[in-house]
Write a protein that holds these residues in place. Structure first.
Motif, PDB file in Angstrom:
ATOM      1  N   GLY A 158       1.001  -1.071   0.052  1.00 43.40           N
ATOM      2  CA  GLY A 158       0.033   0.026   0.012  1.00 43.40           C
ATOM      3  C   GLY A 158       0.798   1.414   0.124  1.00 43.40           C
ATOM      4  O   GLY A 158       0.481   2.526  -0.057  1.00 43.40           O
ATOM      5  N   GLY A 159       2.068   0.804   0.270  1.00 41.79           N
ATOM      6  CA  GLY A 159       3.072   2.245   0.344  1.00 41.79           C
ATOM      7  C   GLY A 159       3.810   2.482  -1.053  1.00 41.79           C
ATOM      8  O   GLY A 159       3.361   1.446  -1.994  1.00 41.79           O
ATOM      9  N   SER A 160       4.907   3.163  -1.078  1.00 39.68           N
ATOM     10  CA  SER A 160       5.593   3.276  -2.526  1.00 39.68           C
ATOM     11  C   SER A 160       6.691   1.986  -2.706  1.00 39.68           C
ATOM     12  O   SER A 160       6.836   1.797  -4.130  1.00 39.68           O
ATOM     13  CB  SER A 160       6.499   4.476  -2.570  1.00 39.68           C
ATOM     14  OG  SER A 160       7.326   4.263  -1.282  1.00 39.68           O
ATOM     15  N   ARG A 161       6.820   0.958  -1.764  1.00 37.88           N
ATOM     16  CA  ARG A 161       7.720  -0.096  -2.010  1.00 37.88           C
ATOM     17  C   ARG A 161       6.545  -1.252  -2.759  1.00 37.88           C
ATOM     18  O   ARG A 161       7.346  -1.983  -3.632  1.00 37.88           O
ATOM     19  CB  ARG A 161       8.017  -0.423  -0.546  1.00 37.88           C
ATOM     20  CG  ARG A 161       8.903  -2.012  -0.626  1.00 37.88           C
ATOM     21  CD  ARG A 161      10.349  -1.671  -1.556  1.00 37.88           C
ATOM     22  NE  ARG A 161      10.989  -0.830  -0.600  1.00 37.88           N
ATOM     23  CZ  ARG A 161      12.136  -0.158  -1.335  1.00 37.88           C
ATOM     24  NH1 ARG A 161      12.523  -0.500  -2.661  1.00 37.88           N
ATOM     25  NH2 ARG A 161      12.927   0.471  -0.640  1.00 37.88           N
ATOM     26  N   MET A 162       5.524  -1.352  -2.319  1.00 34.52           N
ATOM     27  CA  MET A 162       4.502  -2.369  -2.791  1.00 34.52           C
ATOM     28  C   MET A 162       3.155  -1.650  -2.963  1.00 34.52           C
ATOM     29  O   MET A 162       2.262  -1.912  -2.168  1.00 34.52           O
ATOM     30  CB  MET A 162       4.546  -3.412  -1.746  1.00 34.52           C
ATOM     31  CG  MET A 162       4.112  -4.592  -2.515  1.00 34.52           C
ATOM     32  SD  MET A 162       3.857  -6.085  -1.316  1.00 34.52           S
ATOM     33  CE  MET A 162       5.615  -6.293  -0.593  1.00 34.52           C
TER      34      MET A 162
ATOM     35  N   SER B 288      -2.253  -3.498  -5.614  1.00 35.44           N
ATOM     36  CA  SER B 288      -2.709  -3.964  -6.495  1.00 35.44           C
ATOM     37  C   SER B 288      -3.578  -5.063  -6.533  1.00 35.44           C
ATOM     38  O   SER B 288      -3.677  -5.599  -5.497  1.00 35.44           O
ATOM     39  CB  SER B 288      -1.522  -4.707  -7.494  1.00 35.44           C
ATOM     40  OG  SER B 288      -0.955  -5.674  -6.761  1.00 35.44           O
ATOM     41  N   GLU B 289      -4.342  -5.651  -7.584  1.00 38.62           N
ATOM     42  CA  GLU B 289      -5.040  -6.800  -7.141  1.00 38.62           C
ATOM     43  C   GLU B 289      -4.301  -8.052  -6.509  1.00 38.62           C
ATOM     44  O   GLU B 289      -4.755  -8.577  -5.767  1.00 38.62           O
ATOM     45  CB  GLU B 289      -5.645  -7.522  -8.637  1.00 38.62           C
ATOM     46  CG  GLU B 289      -6.882  -6.472  -9.064  1.00 38.62           C
ATOM     47  CD  GLU B 289      -7.237  -6.891 -10.369  1.00 38.62           C
ATOM     48  OE1 GLU B 289      -7.282  -8.257 -10.675  1.00 38.62           O
ATOM     49  OE2 GLU B 289      -7.817  -6.108 -11.090  1.00 38.62           O
ATOM     50  N   GLU B 290      -3.178  -8.095  -6.947  1.00 35.38           N
ATOM     51  CA  GLU B 290      -2.241  -9.193  -6.100  1.00 35.38           C
ATOM     52  C   GLU B 290      -1.886  -8.889  -4.843  1.00 35.38           C
ATOM     53  O   GLU B 290      -2.190  -9.929  -3.969  1.00 35.38           O
ATOM     54  CB  GLU B 290      -0.809  -9.194  -6.886  1.00 35.38           C
ATOM     55  CG  GLU B 290      -0.048 -10.611  -6.723  1.00 35.38           C
ATOM     56  CD  GLU B 290       1.210 -10.481  -6.938  1.00 35.38           C
ATOM     57  OE1 GLU B 290       1.525  -9.691  -7.925  1.00 35.38           O
ATOM     58  OE2 GLU B 290       2.099 -11.383  -6.800  1.00 35.38           O
ATOM     59  N   THR B 291      -1.716  -7.692  -4.508  1.00 35.07           N
ATOM     60  CA  THR B 291      -1.435  -7.430  -2.993  1.00 35.07           C
ATOM     61  C   THR B 291      -2.846  -7.413  -2.120  1.00 35.07           C
ATOM     62  O   THR B 291      -2.656  -7.924  -1.236  1.00 35.07           O
ATOM     63  CB  THR B 291      -0.815  -5.945  -2.638  1.00 35.07           C
ATOM     64  OG1 THR B 291      -1.945  -5.031  -3.060  1.00 35.07           O
ATOM     65  CG2 THR B 291       0.566  -5.837  -3.381  1.00 35.07           C
ATOM     66  N   VAL B 292      -3.833  -7.258  -2.600  1.00 40.45           N
ATOM     67  CA  VAL B 292      -5.045  -7.423  -1.992  1.00 40.45           C
ATOM     68  C   VAL B 292      -5.417  -9.019  -2.107  1.00 40.45           C
ATOM     69  O   VAL B 292      -5.833  -9.151  -0.848  1.00 40.45           O
ATOM     70  CB  VAL B 292      -6.126  -6.606  -2.792  1.00 40.45           C
ATOM     71  CG1 VAL B 292      -7.653  -7.135  -2.217  1.00 40.45           C
ATOM     72  CG2 VAL B 292      -6.032  -5.202  -2.638  1.00 40.45           C
ATOM     73  N   ALA B 293      -5.341  -9.492  -3.026  1.00 41.19           N
ATOM     74  CA  ALA B 293      -5.455 -11.154  -2.764  1.00 41.19           C
ATOM     75  C   ALA B 293      -4.478 -11.691  -1.864  1.00 41.19           C
ATOM     76  O   ALA B 293      -5.076 -12.970  -1.108  1.00 41.19           O
ATOM     77  CB  ALA B 293      -5.133 -11.797  -4.289  1.00 41.19           C
TER      78      ALA B 293
END
Ligand code: UT7
Length: 330
Positions: free
Chosen positions: A200-204, A207-212
């Motif tokens: 959720g920050g600038s490192r990562m 995206s749909e993947e981070t939510v999943a």
């Protein structure tokens, strides 16, 4: 001892917790846990949860109003509003700016502090210095968290620990010899991964993947943080008390970060301060991160357990991993 031009201190407190209570028994039906495990491993019995449409600024606003009323201070007279939080309403504008608008505190500068559970004590130290320098005279410092919004309710290792709350203090110049006497702030970034929200920050970026992959929730290595907590609370208390020019036996009230009763017990044994001087309310609220110390402070003040001249030790640890311990003379 900090040599202040103007001694800076807390002149009033306030707090707010949402009405909704979430008990250990209810958690038993949500994850694979038990009331017995939570009580014996943490000391927590229940916690408060904000409504689904409530944000951190809503909790902060209620605590701010309580503190201002207790101080007899009009919001229009505030020079500064600082909110410590890891659950801001949004990345920006800062939550303090949202509270400033809601309070109609038109003269006040406003900013957030994002450290973690130690943020409120970092806020006191920062604002105390601004008051001591003469730059500002009247400030509101808050710790406010809607942790339920970043809690992974499928992770039994963390979801049983946290709760929502806000605490506030009004700071101003105080009588000579009172107010902030000393503090010890610090950070050990070598263990920064032990407590974080990965995405959720600038490192990562989101995206749909981070939510999943559920990477927008808080993750924690509990035993690592536990060990750090006991060590850092003990060592920083020794430093802060020495800097204040007093000894442990002079401490009348200890307000530790309310994370785990076993951490408080271990710190009490090591510091050799009588256990009854340690304030504990985590059985009712769980760990409310930056709100935990101002909430416990407000309850203690309202119960009449703090008197003028008392030495108060505030001690916190958290993400970073950071620590912040302060000695005040009420
Ligand atoms: O404000 C700063 C934020 N964080 C903290 O302050 C946290 C500090 N750490 C702690 O408070 C403790 O480490 C916890 C309460 C998080 C965990 O207690 P612990 O005694 O360190 O337990 P553990 O993580 O070593 O886990 C012991 C066992 C494990 O099972 P196995 O592998 O022994 O079979 C866990 O899976 O307890 C299990 N466990 C649970 N069981 C039932 C972990 N969470 C739960 C749970 N209910 N909620």
């Amino acid at each position: 001892m900090i040599s202040n031009l103007l001694p800076a201190g807390i002149i009033a407190t306030g707090s707010y917790v949402p009405p909704r209570v979430l008990t250990n028994l209810e958690l038993e039906s949500m994850v694979d846990t038990s009331d017995e495990w939570i009580r014996t491993r943490t000391g927590i019995i229940e916690r408060r949860i904000a409504d689904s449409d409530a944000a951190t600024s809503d909790l902060a606003l209620a605590a701010a109003r309580a503190a201002l009323e207790s101080a007899g201070v009009d919001a229009a007279d505030l020079d500064l509003i600082v909110i410590a939080t890891v659950t801001p309403d949004m990345f920006f504008p800062c939550t303090a700016s949202i509270v400033q608008q809601a309070l109609a505190a038109s003269r006040a500068a406003a900013f957030d502090i994002l450290v973690g559970c130690t943020g409120f004590v970092y806020g006191l130290a920062t604002v105390g210095s601004l008051i001591a320098s003469g730059a500002y005279r009247c400030a509101l410092v808050l710790g406010a968290e809607a942790l339920s919004k970043i809690t992974d309710w499928q992770d039994r290792g963390s979801c049983v620990l946290f709760g929502d709350a806000a605490g506030a203090v009004v700071m101003a110049p105080v009588e000579q010899g009172h107010g902030i006497l000393s503090y010890s702030l610090g950070n050990d970034g070598s263990d920064a991964d032990a407590l974080k929200i990965p995405a959720g920050g600038s490192r990562m970026p989101a995206s749909e993947e981070t939510v999943a992959k559920r990477l927008h929730y808080l993750t924690m290595n509990g035993p690592e943080v536990f060990k750090f907590a006991v060590r850092s609370m003990t060592e920083s208390a020794e430093v802060a008390v020495a800097r204040a020019g007093i000894s442990m036996k002079d401490i009348d009230v200890v307000i530790p970060h309310q994370a785990n009763l076993r951490i408080i017990d271990a710190a009490a044994r090591r510091l050799n301060i009588p256990y009854e001087r340690f304030i504990r309310n985590l059985d009712r609220y769980g760990n409310t991160s930056a709100a935990s110390i101002p909430l416990a402070l407000d309850e203690t003040v309202r119960e009449g357990r703090i008197h003028s001249g008392d030495h108060i030790l505030l001690s916190s640890f958290g993400a970073g991993l950071s620590w912040a311990t302060m000695v005040l003379r009420w």
